[in-house]
Every structure is written in structure tokens, then in C-alpha cells.
Design a protein around this motif. Structure first.
Motif, mmCIF file in Angstrom:
data_model
loop_
_atom_site.group_PDB
_atom_site.id
_atom_site.type_symbol
_atom_site.label_atom_id
_atom_site.label_comp_id
_atom_site.label_asym_id
_atom_site.label_seq_id
_atom_site.Cartn_x
_atom_site.Cartn_y
_atom_site.Cartn_z
ATOM 1 N N HIS A 98 -16.068 -86.747 86.617
ATOM 2 C CA HIS A 98 -15.662 -84.926 87.003
ATOM 3 C C HIS A 98 -14.112 -85.187 86.154
ATOM 4 O O HIS A 98 -14.251 -83.835 85.701
ATOM 5 C CB HIS A 98 -14.672 -85.306 88.325
ATOM 6 C CG HIS A 98 -14.105 -84.142 89.195
ATOM 7 N ND1 HIS A 98 -15.089 -83.054 89.081
ATOM 8 C CD2 HIS A 98 -12.958 -83.973 89.432
ATOM 9 C CE1 HIS A 98 -14.448 -82.371 89.107
ATOM 10 N NE2 HIS A 98 -13.193 -82.055 89.403
ATOM 11 N N ILE A 99 -13.353 -86.029 85.944
ATOM 12 C CA ILE A 99 -12.270 -85.637 84.898
ATOM 13 C C ILE A 99 -13.495 -85.332 83.118
ATOM 14 O O ILE A 99 -12.503 -84.031 83.090
ATOM 15 C CB ILE A 99 -11.479 -86.277 84.568
ATOM 16 C CG1 ILE A 99 -10.368 -87.068 85.612
ATOM 17 C CG2 ILE A 99 -10.793 -86.728 83.800
ATOM 18 C CD1 ILE A 99 -10.003 -88.302 85.735
ATOM 19 N N GLU A 100 -13.820 -86.342 82.776
ATOM 20 C CA GLU A 100 -14.652 -85.788 81.574
ATOM 21 C C GLU A 100 -15.540 -84.380 81.804
ATOM 22 O O GLU A 100 -16.220 -83.662 81.334
ATOM 23 C CB GLU A 100 -15.877 -86.786 81.622
ATOM 24 C CG GLU A 100 -14.688 -87.944 80.845
ATOM 25 C CD GLU A 100 -15.461 -89.109 81.024
ATOM 26 O OE1 GLU A 100 -17.227 -89.217 81.459
ATOM 27 O OE2 GLU A 100 -15.357 -90.137 80.106
ATOM 28 N N SER A 112 -7.765 -87.170 76.606
ATOM 29 C CA SER A 112 -7.856 -88.170 75.852
ATOM 30 C C SER A 112 -7.487 -90.071 76.993
ATOM 31 O O SER A 112 -7.828 -89.532 78.107
ATOM 32 C CB SER A 112 -5.951 -87.748 75.552
ATOM 33 O OG SER A 112 -5.464 -87.986 76.679
ATOM 34 N N ASP A 113 -6.567 -90.722 76.620
ATOM 35 C CA ASP A 113 -6.708 -92.226 77.021
ATOM 36 C C ASP A 113 -6.331 -91.616 78.637
ATOM 37 O O ASP A 113 -6.513 -92.404 79.838
ATOM 38 C CB ASP A 113 -6.321 -93.801 76.249
ATOM 39 C CG ASP A 113 -7.619 -93.810 75.741
ATOM 40 O OD1 ASP A 113 -8.464 -92.973 75.889
ATOM 41 O OD2 ASP A 113 -7.574 -93.799 74.901
ATOM 42 N N ALA A 119 -8.138 -91.646 86.758
ATOM 43 C CA ALA A 119 -9.348 -92.130 87.851
ATOM 44 C C ALA A 119 -8.677 -93.365 88.043
ATOM 45 O O ALA A 119 -9.719 -94.366 88.457
ATOM 46 C CB ALA A 119 -10.707 -92.449 86.734
ATOM 47 N N MET A 120 -8.029 -94.187 87.753
ATOM 48 C CA MET A 120 -7.079 -95.485 87.787
ATOM 49 C C MET A 120 -6.245 -95.285 89.502
ATOM 50 O O MET A 120 -5.742 -94.098 89.465
ATOM 51 C CB MET A 120 -6.458 -96.062 86.623
ATOM 52 C CG MET A 120 -6.463 -96.057 85.524
ATOM 53 S SD MET A 120 -8.246 -97.709 85.650
ATOM 54 C CE MET A 120 -7.357 -99.230 86.319
ATOM 55 N N VAL A 121 -7.605 -95.699 90.597
ATOM 56 C CA VAL A 121 -6.429 -95.428 91.400
ATOM 57 C C VAL A 121 -6.227 -96.904 92.299
ATOM 58 O O VAL A 121 -7.284 -98.221 91.923
ATOM 59 C CB VAL A 121 -7.667 -94.461 92.771
ATOM 60 C CG1 VAL A 121 -7.987 -93.404 91.839
ATOM 61 C CG2 VAL A 121 -8.770 -94.992 92.922
ATOM 62 N N PRO A 122 -5.652 -96.548 93.640
ATOM 63 C CA PRO A 122 -5.595 -98.276 94.546
ATOM 64 C C PRO A 122 -7.050 -98.414 94.974
ATOM 65 O O PRO A 122 -7.944 -97.434 95.830
ATOM 66 C CB PRO A 122 -4.852 -97.781 95.365
ATOM 67 C CG PRO A 122 -3.850 -96.775 95.025
ATOM 68 C CD PRO A 122 -4.994 -96.068 93.454
ATOM 69 N N SER A 123 -7.105 -99.235 94.528
ATOM 70 C CA SER A 123 -8.633 -100.118 95.248
ATOM 71 C C SER A 123 -8.647 -100.290 96.871
ATOM 72 O O SER A 123 -10.957 -100.165 97.344
ATOM 73 C CB SER A 123 -9.069 -101.522 95.086
ATOM 74 O OG SER A 123 -8.430 -103.036 96.059
ATOM 75 N N LYS A 124 -7.631 -100.153 97.754
ATOM 76 C CA LYS A 124 -8.037 -99.900 99.680
ATOM 77 C C LYS A 124 -7.985 -98.477 99.052
ATOM 78 O O LYS A 124 -9.065 -97.685 101.004
ATOM 79 C CB LYS A 124 -6.540 -100.223 99.915
ATOM 80 C CG LYS A 124 -6.879 -102.037 99.728
ATOM 81 C CD LYS A 124 -5.532 -102.362 99.982
ATOM 82 C CE LYS A 124 -5.070 -104.174 100.512
ATOM 83 N NZ LYS A 124 -4.385 -104.257 100.742
#
Length: 415
Positions: A98-100, A112-113, A119-124
């Protein structure tokens, strides 16, 4: 059911921005039967956020968090949530795609990175899709409460709240029925009203509450009732409202269901199939701005001519210079001419016009500061009312906008 709201961001605490998110969330939660126990604003500080999370979980079943989800280093909400839940960040492919997509279609700067890192989110966490932004919402179940993290950008938060969060709250929680009705009064102050209805207020059962909401020349009386049986609650609410109306019949102006008057106006004009135009002077387009802030206004609102200068009133709006010279620019005659000409120019069923002295100087008029005329032109004729709105410029303007809406509501209800 009890909820708490936590807003994160130094910009709130230093007064750089106004926290409108909390007001919106609290209002929407009330509609769902969820009572807000506390609203807390904290800085972008790990220990401060952790303490706010612990405190909220000790009191509420639902904790909503806004802000701190951006790509920069000072946005630490996700990292702090990960620590609070003894979790780890993982890359969510749907969020990344979605970001891309957003960068490819709507954003001119290269991705950018740092952007991808959102897109890094808590696994829970269960992801709540943010259709309009790169920061996703997150739903995380704690030991005693559900935590929901929402983006801080107001339009992103509101859309996500309605589309993603409301359905989940409805399905995941057992909530009481909560009904509100608001009566709008004019001509009597809050304390005088309280004295008049004291016996009625004292007789209210524990599951009913009355709130006094004074604002710019009016007092709104909001009656709330909470329970489990919608039909029984509605019947009881109407019975109590009937008793209250009898006590304040001489000052009762209108009713509302907790919505702004411009929303109510829009519904009435659309339902009646009537159109509206405006000619504004000292209100500077605020009537038009508030009306058009509500989706669907184009179905009934033709537009507004902001004739701030006297030359524009006589030029574009066609008010006679002789009339202005005889009666002054702030007068009943000029207000009526403005409304009548606006109705004709914009081919509307009803037109409203404002002219007045908001100060701090008198300008082209000899009328005292705070003198206001508001006129309505309809198929049945033209009339204007005179008001004295005090001596504070901003209050004069906003009180006049409110009064214009009140006169319009009273008029449209005749159709």
C-alpha cells in the motif's frame, strides 16, 4: 464499557497544534455507547508513553492512541507498543504494498527506506487499513484492554475510524444503548434555567443525565439516557423531554440530535427541496464556509457573495447607493436589499444576508460596535432582525453566524 484516549506528540503539549482528534473520537465513541473516562496527552518520550499505557489499561477496556506513527525518529509509538507488549516488529507485506502504491500514484518524491519502514508493525497487531496514508492503524489485545493505535493526521484517522474501527468495536464489545437529545434555548442564562428546572432535574433516574452547554448566546440542554432496551429507553427519553419542554417552552428554540446546526440545516433544505444563497459582509464568508464543510451542501447551497466593502455591496450586489446613504451600510434596509438581491442573483428559494459592525473601528457605519442586522429573503417577502452582539470581534462574528443559522432553521421549517 469504558475507553481512554491517549494523544502522543510534543506539538500538542507546546500548543503548536490543537488536539481535535480526541474531541472527534470521544464524540464518536459516545454514539456507540462507549463512555470516555479520561483523555491524556503525552510527549514523544518512551517512559511517559509506557506509564500512560499502564495507567489507561488499569481503568479502561478500550484504549485509543493517536499520533507518533510517522517515519521519523521522533515517532516512537510503534517501538513503545512493542516494548509494552513484549513483542517485536515484523514487516507487513500488505502495508508495504500500500505504501509503494501511494508513492507510485500520488507522491512525486521517490520512496525511501524510511517510508518503507512504516510497514514494520508489532507481530501481535491486527492491521487496520489506512486508505489515505502510509501509517496503518493497529489493534492489539492486552491483558485487560484492547489497544488501538491510529494515525495522527485528522482526515486519515477519521476515515480509518469509521471504515475500520467502528465495525470492530460493534462486533468485539458488548455495549449499552446510549441515546442523546439536545434542546436549544435562548433568552435565559444557564443558572436561571437551572433554577427553573431544578425539581425536574432532581427527579431524573440514575441512568439519565442532564448537561448544560452554554455557548455564544444560547444554552443547549443535552439529555442522555443509558440502558439495554432501545425502545423502552426511547419512550422514557421522550416522556422526560416532554416534561422539560413544558418548563422551558418560552425559551425553547429547536431540537437537535447532537449534530451541529449546519448539518441539521442541510438535512432540512434537502428534505424540503429548497435552495439557499448568502450575501455576507462582516461575517466574511463564514456562513458559506460552515455550510460547505458538510458533505452534500452542493445539493441545496447556491453560494455566497462576500460583499465586505461598501462599493461591492452597491456594485456587484446591486444595493442602491442612495439607500446606503440614507440608512447607513449597517441597517435593516441594506440588509434586506442584500438578501433580496442575492436571492435574485443566485436564483435561490431563500437567501440570508449579514451586515454589521464587528469592530474594533466603526468603518463606514455610525452604528455602535456589536450592532448586527441579519435578513432573510423568501418567496413570501423580506425581513431583517437587529441584534446587539457585544464588543468582542470574533464572538460578534461567530454569534452572528449561529443566529443566521437559527433564523434559517426557523424559516425552512415553515415549508
Amino acid at each position: 464499557m469504558v475507553a481512554e484516549i491517549i494523544t502522543i506528540g510534543d506539538e500538542i503539549l507546546i500548543g503548536q497544534i490543537i488536539d481535535t482528534n480526541s474531541a472527534y473520537i470521544a464524540s464518536e465513541l459516545q454514539k456507540l455507547g462507549v463512555a470516555v473516562y479520561q483523555i491524556t496527552s503525552v510527549q514523544d518520550d518512551r517512559e511517559h508513553i509506557l506509564k500512560a499505557l499502564r495507567d489507561a489499561e488499569s481503568r479502561a477496556q478500550l484504549v485509543l492512541i493517536t499520533g507518533g506513527l510517522g517515519p521519523t525518529k521522533d515517532d516512537i509509538t510503534k517501538h513503545t507498543l512493542t516494548e509494552y507488549f513484549e513483542d517485536q516488529l515484523v514487516e507487513n507485506q500488505e502495508v508495504l504494498q500500500h505504501i509503494e502504491f501511494l508513492f507510485e500514484k500520488y507522491i512525486s518524491t521517490p520512496i525511501s527506506d524510511l517510508n518503507r519502514r512504516q510497514a514494520m508493525v508489532p507481530s501481535k497487531a491486527r492491521i487496520l487499513h489506512n486508505a489515505h496514508g502510509t501509517a496503518p492503524g493497529m489493534w492489539i489485545k492486552g491483558k485487560a484492554a484492547v489497544f488501538v493505535s491510529l494515525p495522527g493526521v485528522p482526515f486519515e484517522m477519521k476515515q480509518l475510524f469509521q471504515d475500520q474501527l467502528v465495525p470492530k468495536i460493534i462486533t468485539e464489545f458488548t455495549r449499552p444503548v446510549l441515546l442523546h437529545k439536545t434542546l436549544i434555548t435562548y433568552g435565559l442564562g444557564e443558572s436561571a434555567i437551572a433554577e427553573r428546572i431544578a425539581h425536574w432535574e432532581d427527579s431524573l433516574p440514575v441512568h439519565m443525565k442532564l448537561a448544560y452547554l452554554p455557548n455564544l448566546g444560547k444554552v443547549r440542554l443535552r439529555v442522555s439516557i443509558r440502558g439495554t432496551d432501545p425502545e423502552a429507553l426511547q419512550d422514557e427519553l421522550q416522556q422526560r423531554l416532554g416534561e422539560l419542554k413544558m418548563l422551558i417552552s418560552d425559551i425553547l428554540f429547536a431540537e437537535e440530535d447532537g449534530e451541529p446546526l449546519e448539518v441539521t440545516l442541510g438535512k432540512l433544505f434537502r428534505a424540503k427541496g429548497k435552495s439557499l444563497a448568502a450575501a455576507e459582509s462582516f461575517t466574511g464568508g463564514k456562513i458559506a464556509a460552515q455550510l460547505t464543510a458538510v458533505p452534500g451542501a452542493s445539493q441545496y447551497f447556491r453560494g455566497s457573495l462576500v460583499s465586505y466593502a461598501t462599493s461591492v455591496k452597491s456594485g456587484l450586489l446591486g444595493v442602491s447607493q442612495a439607500l446606503i446613504k440614507e440608512h447607513s451600510v449597517v441597517s435593516e434596509a441594506v440588509a434586506c436589499a442584500m438578501a433580496a438581491n442575492a436571492r435574485k442573483l443566485m436564483h435561490s428559494d431563500i437567501a440570508v444576508a449579514t451586515t454589521g459592525n464587528a469592530g474594533p473601528t466603526k468603518g463606514d457605519s455610525k452604528s455602535p460596535i456589536g450592532t448586527v442586522y441579519i435578513a432573510l429573503a423568501t418567496e413570501n417577502g423580506v425581513f431583517a432582525e437587529k441584534f446587539t452582539m457585544g464588543n468582542h470581534r470574533e464572538r460578534i462574528v461567530q454569534k452572528s453566524v449561529h443566529k443566521a443559522f437559527e433564523l434559517l432553521q426557523k424559516e425552512i421549517l415553515k415549508y
